[in-house]
Enzyme design. Sequence first.
Site, short mmCIF file in Angstrom:
data_model
loop_
_atom_site.label_atom_id
_atom_site.label_comp_id
_atom_site.label_asym_id
_atom_site.label_seq_id
_atom_site.Cartn_x
_atom_site.Cartn_y
_atom_site.Cartn_z
N CYS A 134 -53.43 21.41 -4.21
CA CYS A 134 -54.26 22.62 -4.17
C CYS A 134 -53.84 23.62 -3.08
N HIS A 177 -71.77 47.26 -9.39
CA HIS A 177 -70.90 48.26 -9.98
C HIS A 177 -70.07 48.95 -8.91
N GLU A 199 -49.54 26.94 -13.80
CA GLU A 199 -49.64 27.59 -12.48
C GLU A 199 -48.26 27.85 -11.89
N LYS A 237 -50.16 24.97 -3.15
CA LYS A 237 -50.10 25.71 -4.42
C LYS A 237 -50.77 27.07 -4.29
N CYS A 294 -53.98 16.92 -2.45
CA CYS A 294 -54.53 18.27 -2.35
C CYS A 294 -53.94 19.03 -1.16
N GLU A 343 -69.45 42.37 -13.45
CA GLU A 343 -70.70 42.89 -14.01
C GLU A 343 -70.71 42.78 -15.54
N TYR A 355 -52.33 22.30 -16.39
CA TYR A 355 -52.61 23.08 -15.18
C TYR A 355 -51.33 23.33 -14.36
P1 FAD Z 1 -55.13 11.88 -3.52
O1 FAD Z 1 -55.54 13.15 -2.89
O2 FAD Z 1 -53.96 11.89 -4.42
O3 FAD Z 1 -54.93 10.83 -2.36
C1 FAD Z 1 -54.40 9.55 -2.55
C2 FAD Z 1 -53.77 9.10 -1.24
O4 FAD Z 1 -53.51 7.69 -1.30
C3 FAD Z 1 -52.42 9.76 -0.95
O5 FAD Z 1 -52.43 10.29 0.36
C4 FAD Z 1 -51.41 8.60 -1.07
O6 FAD Z 1 -50.31 8.74 -0.18
C5 FAD Z 1 -52.28 7.42 -0.67
N1 FAD Z 1 -51.82 6.12 -1.18
C6 FAD Z 1 -51.52 5.81 -2.47
N2 FAD Z 1 -51.26 4.49 -2.57
C7 FAD Z 1 -51.39 3.98 -1.32
C8 FAD Z 1 -51.28 2.67 -0.79
N3 FAD Z 1 -51.05 1.62 -1.57
N4 FAD Z 1 -51.45 2.50 0.55
C9 FAD Z 1 -51.74 3.55 1.36
N5 FAD Z 1 -51.88 4.80 0.90
C10 FAD Z 1 -51.73 5.01 -0.43
N6 FAD Z 1 -57.50 20.08 -7.67
C11 FAD Z 1 -58.37 21.11 -7.50
O7 FAD Z 1 -59.59 20.88 -7.46
N7 FAD Z 1 -57.91 22.39 -7.35
C12 FAD Z 1 -56.58 22.69 -7.37
O8 FAD Z 1 -56.21 23.87 -7.24
C13 FAD Z 1 -55.65 21.64 -7.54
N8 FAD Z 1 -54.33 21.87 -7.55
C14 FAD Z 1 -53.46 20.84 -7.70
C15 FAD Z 1 -52.09 21.12 -7.71
C16 FAD Z 1 -51.19 20.10 -7.88
C17 FAD Z 1 -49.71 20.41 -7.88
C18 FAD Z 1 -51.64 18.75 -8.01
C19 FAD Z 1 -50.66 17.62 -8.16
C20 FAD Z 1 -52.99 18.46 -7.99
C21 FAD Z 1 -53.91 19.50 -7.84
N9 FAD Z 1 -55.29 19.26 -7.84
C22 FAD Z 1 -56.17 20.30 -7.69
C23 FAD Z 1 -55.84 17.90 -8.01
C24 FAD Z 1 -56.24 17.29 -6.64
O9 FAD Z 1 -55.13 17.33 -5.77
C25 FAD Z 1 -56.70 15.85 -6.85
O10 FAD Z 1 -57.77 15.84 -7.78
C26 FAD Z 1 -57.18 15.20 -5.56
O11 FAD Z 1 -56.20 15.23 -4.57
C27 FAD Z 1 -57.59 13.75 -5.84
O12 FAD Z 1 -57.99 13.10 -4.66
P2 FAD Z 1 -57.87 11.52 -4.52
O13 FAD Z 1 -58.55 11.17 -3.25
O14 FAD Z 1 -58.30 10.85 -5.76
O15 FAD Z 1 -56.31 11.21 -4.41
P1 NDP Z 2 -52.31 17.98 -17.49
O1 NDP Z 2 -52.91 16.78 -18.08
O2 NDP Z 2 -53.15 19.16 -17.17
O3 NDP Z 2 -51.14 18.50 -18.46
C1 NDP Z 2 -50.09 17.68 -18.86
C2 NDP Z 2 -49.24 18.47 -19.85
O4 NDP Z 2 -48.06 17.74 -20.14
C3 NDP Z 2 -49.94 18.73 -21.18
O5 NDP Z 2 -49.60 20.02 -21.60
C4 NDP Z 2 -49.33 17.66 -22.09
O6 NDP Z 2 -49.31 18.06 -23.43
C5 NDP Z 2 -47.92 17.60 -21.56
N1 NDP Z 2 -47.28 16.32 -21.82
C6 NDP Z 2 -47.77 15.09 -21.61
N2 NDP Z 2 -46.86 14.14 -21.94
C7 NDP Z 2 -45.77 14.81 -22.38
C8 NDP Z 2 -44.51 14.39 -22.88
N3 NDP Z 2 -44.20 13.11 -22.98
N4 NDP Z 2 -43.63 15.36 -23.24
C9 NDP Z 2 -43.94 16.66 -23.15
N5 NDP Z 2 -45.12 17.11 -22.67
C10 NDP Z 2 -46.02 16.19 -22.30
O7 NDP Z 2 -51.52 17.46 -16.23
P2 NDP Z 2 -50.86 18.19 -14.99
O8 NDP Z 2 -49.75 17.30 -14.59
O9 NDP Z 2 -50.59 19.62 -15.27
O10 NDP Z 2 -52.03 18.12 -13.90
C11 NDP Z 2 -52.67 16.88 -13.59
C12 NDP Z 2 -54.10 17.13 -13.21
O11 NDP Z 2 -54.18 17.70 -11.91
C13 NDP Z 2 -54.83 18.15 -14.09
O12 NDP Z 2 -55.32 17.56 -15.26
C14 NDP Z 2 -55.92 18.66 -13.20
O13 NDP Z 2 -57.03 17.81 -13.31
C15 NDP Z 2 -55.29 18.55 -11.81
N6 NDP Z 2 -54.87 19.90 -11.37
C16 NDP Z 2 -55.84 20.83 -11.14
C17 NDP Z 2 -55.51 22.11 -10.79
C18 NDP Z 2 -56.58 23.12 -10.57
O14 NDP Z 2 -57.73 22.73 -10.39
N7 NDP Z 2 -56.26 24.41 -10.56
C19 NDP Z 2 -54.11 22.51 -10.62
C20 NDP Z 2 -53.17 21.45 -10.88
C21 NDP Z 2 -53.55 20.20 -11.24
P3 NDP Z 2 -50.52 17.80 -24.46
O15 NDP Z 2 -51.62 18.74 -24.08
O16 NDP Z 2 -49.91 18.09 -25.78
O17 NDP Z 2 -50.91 16.35 -24.29
#
Ligand code: FAD
Ligand code: NDP
Length: 451
Positions: free
Chosen positions: A49, A436, A182, A52, A44, A441, A178
């Site tokens: 997040c 408003h 985005e 982004k 995140c 609204e 997502y």
């Molecule tokens: P993470 O935050 O992924 O943390 C896992 C940590 O474990 C990492 O720091 C990693 O380095 C560490 N780690 C892994 N393996 C090991 C190991 N063996 N030893 C030591 N350290 C290790 N969610 C939202 O709610 N709003 C958003 O706008 C949003 N935007 C996103 C945009 C993108 C591009 C992505 C990829 C995700 C987004 N998410 C968003 C999803 C959000 O980031 C995740 O749901 C959240 O970070 C999950 O938290 P977590 O603690 O499960 O794992």
């Molecule tokens: P998503 O699961 O949202 O989307 C994955 C996309 O990739 C889908 O459209 C899926 O298609 C497609 N796909 C999967 N496998 C293949 C393949 N082999 N070839 C072509 N297309 C494929 O994953 P994201 O990676 O976008 O995000 C991961 C998660 O992170 C999200 O689910 C969300 O929970 C979190 N996130 C949250 C955000 C927020 O809160 N604003 C922003 C970014 C991430 P199909 O639908 O047909 O399976």
Amino acid sequence: MTQHFDYDLMVIGAGSGGVRAARKSAEMGARVAVVEEAALGGTCVNVGCIPKKLYVYASEYAAAWREAEGFGWRAEGVSFDWETLRDNKTKEIARLNAIYGRLLEAPGVEIIEGHGRLTGAQTVAVGDKTYRAEKILLATGTWPALPDIPGIELALTSNEIFDLPRFPERLLIIGGGYIATEFASIFSGLGANVVQSYRGDLFLRGFDHDVRQFLAEEMRKAGVDLRFNHHVTALESGASGSITAHLSDGEAVFDAVLCATGRRPNIRQLGLEHTAVSLSDSGYLVVNEHFQTAEPSIYALGDMTGGWELTPVAIGEAMAFSQTQFAGNPQSMDYGCIPTAVFSQPPIGTVGLTEEAAEAAGHHITVYQSTFRPLKHTVSGSEERTMMKLIVDANTDRVLGAHMVGTDAGEICQGLGIALKMGATKADFDRTVGIHPTAAEEFVTMRTPRS
Ligand code: FAD
Ligand code: NDP
């Protein structure tokens, strides 16, 4: 703490879930260590997040300059500098990393840098050291999954896209979730020519059908080349660092390709084989309502357990975990009515059931839907429209779902989330006075059901 353990709790992964669980457990008196192999804050803070959303803000200015002209401003000589945005983002993330360090250190959490690996039910190895912990919490998140396409190694994932050395003028994005959606809006807003390729009929599977269709129209109007039922069959290196993409409708050259095709649990060299921890068919860690795995001393939460992969969900789970384990107050996470936003342009905000899910669940529903041109755009010259939709149970009058595509949809749906969580009825919405003039609204003034 039993004497022969180094810690009451050892957390692997200092992301959204791990940091909160470590901090809160330490504040409750537990002796805690957290192991992190990359930067504090996890996905995140570092590659999710936060950066982004900063890039979303950056990309919104392009439309704002254009719209300002309708209000009499002349925005001449406006230009965008990728390096400035990227480097200012990096500075801000470094500041946040330091804050996370202080948040952990204040209640006495020990931070251990390195890769954590389970060597048994109560032991974790980091480098050449092994630690004994009464309880172990896995919070290692997920990692981008790449499809099996020739040349896929040329593609970037969301891990790299934030720090590109040069701005990609021509960008191909693979995926319809997502992240793909985005980043299509972000890079299009920043001035790139973006093609978003999605394999199915309509992107954002799981969101309300009308929302998906409406957003597709709006994104196309804003200049994103959205291609559905479309496939990328191969990628090849081209001249001067470009990439030639073989597509189901021909061939095209791009400066970069972003692959956003979902994520998988980050269990690489985690040592699960030394424990009884079990995985679901889709590879996520299986836990009970108290986040306990099949190995009683090992717990897991956040993205690696599947479900809602969102930061507030990982944090909510961590709070419940700490309360249960170290405050003698057993709690489980309430997954009902989780609001979420897609920060596309315009953004989606949503909470509760989609029309399709409400019908599938057997509800007899009434739908209220409104599409309109926001007041601002009557003068700005922008063609952007807003859409709102309420799904109401016709028998109980309860509002089952609220959906929006339009400016500030995330901000608006956060408030609606409280109403839905409290069980608000359509009559409650109707007797609420609007503010408003706002777009929001409309949610309390829609009176005529959709025919
Ligand atoms: P993470 O935050 O992924 O943390 C896992 C940590 O474990 C990492 O720091 C990693 O380095 C560490 N780690 C892994 N393996 C090991 C190991 N063996 N030893 C030591 N350290 C290790 N969610 C939202 O709610 N709003 C958003 O706008 C949003 N935007 C996103 C945009 C993108 C591009 C992505 C990829 C995700 C987004 N998410 C968003 C999803 C959000 O980031 C995740 O749901 C959240 O970070 C999950 O938290 P977590 O603690 O499960 O794992
Ligand atoms: P998503 O699961 O949202 O989307 C994955 C996309 O990739 C889908 O459209 C899926 O298609 C497609 N796909 C999967 N496998 C293949 C393949 N082999 N070839 C072509 N297309 C494929 O994953 P994201 O990676 O976008 O995000 C991961 C998660 O992170 C999200 O689910 C969300 O929970 C979190 N996130 C949250 C955000 C927020 O809160 N604003 C922003 C970014 C991430 P199909 O639908 O047909 O399976």
